[in-house]
Design a protein around this motif. Structure first.
Motif, PDB file in Angstrom:
ATOM      1  N   CYS A   1      -0.683  40.585 -11.620  1.00 61.99           N
ATOM      2  CA  CYS A   1       0.096  41.122 -10.509  1.00 61.99           C
ATOM      3  C   CYS A   1      -0.811  41.881  -9.557  1.00 61.99           C
TER       4      CYS A   1
ATOM      5  N   CYS B   1       4.100  45.782 -14.170  1.00 56.83           N
ATOM      6  CA  CYS B   1       2.891  45.987 -13.362  1.00 56.83           C
ATOM      7  C   CYS B   1       2.749  47.483 -13.087  1.00 56.83           C
TER       8      CYS B   1
ATOM      9  N   TYR C   1       5.581  44.050  -4.988  1.00 58.43           N
ATOM     10  CA  TYR C   1       4.711  43.447  -6.009  1.00 58.43           C
ATOM     11  C   TYR C   1       4.684  41.935  -5.893  1.00 58.43           C
ATOM     12  N   GLU C   2       3.519  41.377  -6.162  1.00 66.86           N
ATOM     13  CA  GLU C   2       3.352  39.928  -6.243  1.00 66.86           C
ATOM     14  C   GLU C   2       2.912  39.578  -7.662  1.00 66.86           C
ATOM     15  N   TRP C   3       3.432  38.462  -8.135  1.00 68.88           N
ATOM     16  CA  TRP C   3       3.136  38.031  -9.493  1.00 68.88           C
ATOM     17  C   TRP C   3       2.536  36.628  -9.491  1.00 68.88           C
TER      18      TRP C   3
ATOM     19  N   ASN D   1       8.287  45.864  -9.829  1.00 73.78           N
ATOM     20  CA  ASN D   1       7.122  46.060 -10.696  1.00 73.78           C
ATOM     21  C   ASN D   1       7.332  45.540 -12.108  1.00 73.78           C
TER      22      ASN D   1
ATOM     23  N   VAL E   1      -1.245  44.935 -16.240  1.00 74.18           N
ATOM     24  CA  VAL E   1      -0.018  44.301 -16.721  1.00 74.18           C
ATOM     25  C   VAL E   1       0.194  44.718 -18.172  1.00 74.18           C
TER      26      VAL E   1
ATOM     27  N   TRP F   1      -6.010  42.020  -7.740  1.00 76.45           N
ATOM     28  CA  TRP F   1      -5.209  41.391  -8.799  1.00 76.45           C
ATOM     29  C   TRP F   1      -5.576  42.018 -10.138  1.00 76.45           C
TER      30      TRP F   1
ATOM     31  N   TYR G   1      -0.097  36.186 -17.115  1.00 79.69           N
ATOM     32  CA  TYR G   1       0.630  36.978 -16.122  1.00 79.69           C
ATOM     33  C   TYR G   1      -0.333  37.970 -15.487  1.00 79.69           C
TER      34      TYR G   1
END
Length: 556
Positions: free
Chosen positions: A349, A306, A318-320, A332, A287, A360, A347
């Protein structure tokens, strides 16, 4: 002489045989009764046969008692006899007495499942322990058996719900019965069962595996088939078939389902629902912040991005994980416009494509504070003759970075100073040689985000006159109890001055041009210097005078 009437009947009488029960319980007996209706004086003969075709055997003869107990099965009849010579009745009709043997059959199911489903095949079997050599005829009690079989097994093909119920049996040969077996209950469900697939975890750790379990509730005897797909639209592939073990380990991501099968021919359950197993790839995203400031302020704009090294060509979703992202983006980057304190936090991702996850990322922490205020410091508040003063502007906390500084002189001026107005040093410092009221502020980003203005600092000019400190009398060493005057003298012109003193003695001098010390003590010892400030222009001062040292000795 008395005469008795005699009645003669043309037909020969027939004995009548009755049985208390037609079945002898195991280890028990049954009572038989023989009678000749309408006459008396009879004695009775009892006969038994092992079968219809065998010869009758006299079991008891000339019995006065018309009732006997028997404990053997067989065909029984009797007759009556009286007089001398003996007159016999016709033989009674045969009465069948069946003997119950102590052997008790067992009902078994093949396969041995008491819970089956519509369409399955099962065989119900009657087994008599120790009776294997005998020629048995079988009787069945069952819910659906309107015409029960006489063999030892009953095969149910394509079972339906009506085949549900209790099944029991007994064996029979000649005049012998076994006892009834215990009841075995068969349950036939109308709905085809559905296999259930559960996963120990929906995510495969990098280089690891996940355990899958397939089960069919409420029944047994299943073997399992395992299937996998690469995607929703791809064809199903059989991974493993006819597995006795209901648990397997997998190390690939994908869509998995299973089914159960049992019996011959094989009866299959409905397929289980799909279970998604996502594989964790060894790639770990990073990140980043653009600009790269982890400390920002209310109203600033920052982009959280990301980045997956080596994954540039792949189509990632993408997952945050973030404090404020109630509906996190799937792209991203996440742009925070006009940040507030609620945007503060960690934060991280990860990327996803098909059935693959990256790990992660490490967490990057963003801190959003209230709008900061610049701080202005001056190394001197008066410009020395022919010299300059250095001003320093800063923004706290020191962890914030990326600032450029803007300088202003006089309260109403909104135009920032240029190189014509000051000498610009490293970022945050300038040198000025003009008197005035100075302030500064910081700015960074695009569009530029400004801090609050600093407090203003007044910079004055130093007059060319330089004071001189003199002592009257001119003794630099005096003794306790003596009197001396320390005087600040500014030569040239008729300007009126206010005076400032600076001394390291324990007793401070007054802001006058002279300081008279009566009855001196060691507390008056020290260095003395002074400067003047014009009464007509408080921003103009002289330089500090040279220091004069006064020593007060305690000894006379």
């Amino acid at each position: 002489m008395f005469l008795f009437p005699v009645t003669s009947t043309a037909s020969k009488p027939r004995a009548t045989l009755t049985a208390q029960s037609s079945v002898i319980p195991a280890g028990g007996s049954v009572t038989l009764s023989c009678s000749v209706e309408g006459s008396a004086g009879w004695k009775f003969d009892w006969f038994r046969r092992d079968s219809v075709s065998s010869k009758a055997q006299l079991t008891r003869g000339n019995e006065a008692n018309r009732v006997i107990s028997v404990s053997q099965g067989g065909l029984y009849h009797c007759r009556g006899g009286r007089g001398d010579p003996v007159y016999y009745t016709e033989d009674s009709s045969d009465v069948t007495v069946t003997e119950t043997l102590p052997s008790k059959p067992t009902v078994t199911l093949q396969p041995s499942w008491t819970q089956i489903y519509s369409g399955e095949t099962v065989t119900v079997r009657c087994e008599i322990q120790g009776g294997e050599g005998a020629q048995w005829t079988y009787e069945w009690r069952a819910a659906k058996l309107n015409t029960p079989p006489t063999s030892n097994e009953y095969r149910i093909i394509r079972a339906t719900e009506s085949d549900s119920g209790g099944y029991s049996c007994r064996g029979r040969r000649d005049y012998f019965f076994s006892e009834w077996s215990d009841i075995i209950t068969l349950t036939v469900s109308s709905s085809k069962p559905r296999a259930t697939l559960t996963a120990q975890s929906s995510i495969l750790p990098a280089g690891g595996s996940v355990t899958l379990s397939c089960s069919v509730e409420g029944s047994a005897g299943w073997k399992f088939d395992w299937f996998r797909r690469d995607s929703v639209s791809s064809k199903v592939q059989l991974m493993r078939g006819n597995e006795a073990n209901r648990v397997i380990s997998v190390s690939q991501g994908g869509l998995y389902h299973c089914r159960g099968g049992r019996g011959d021919p094989v009866y299959y359950t409905e397929d289980s629902s799909d279970v998604t197993v996502t594989e964790t790839l060894p790639s770990k995203p990073t990140v980043t912040l653009q600009p790269s400031w982890t400390q920002i302020y209310s109203g600033e704009t920052v982009t959280v991005r990301c980045e997956i090294q080596g994954g540039e060509g792949a189509q990632w979703t993408y997952e945050w994980r973030a404090a404020k992202l109630n509906t996190p983006p799937t792209s991203n980057e996440h742009r925070i416009i006009r940040a507030t304190e609620s945007d503060s936090g960690g934060y991280s991702c990860r990327g996803r494509r098909d059935y693959f996850f990256s790990e992660w990322s490490d967490i990057i922490t963003l801190t959003v504070s209230y709008k900061p205020k610049a701080k202005l410091r001056a190394d001197n508040t008066a410009v020395p003759v022919g010299g300059s003063v250095t001003l320093t502007c800063s923004v706290n906390p020191s962890s914030s970075s990326g600032w450029k500084y803007y300088w202003y002189r006089d309260e109403k001026s909104s135009e920032a100073l240029t190189t014509q107005d000051a000498v610009f040093h490293s970022n945050g410092q300038i040198s000025v040689s003009q008197e005035g009221l100075y302030r500064c502020r910081g700015g960074r980003g695009n569009p530029v985000y400004y801090t609050e203005d600093s407090q203003s600092v007044r910079i004055g000019k130093t007059a060319s006159n330089r004071p001189v400190v003199t002592l009257y009398p001119n003794w630099s060493e005096i003794y306790r109890g003596e009197t001396i005057t320390v005087r600040c003298e500014i030569h040239g012109g008729d300007t009126e001055w206010d005076y400032e003193w600076e001394t390291n003695s324990r007793i401070k001098a007054p802001n006058q041009n002279e300081y008279r010390i009566r009855s001196a003590s060691s507390s008056n010892s020290g260095n003395y210097r002074c400067k003047g400030r014009m009464k007509s222009s408080q921003h103009k001062t002289t330089e500090w005078s040279d220091s004069v040292t006064l020593t007060v000795s305690d000894s006379k």
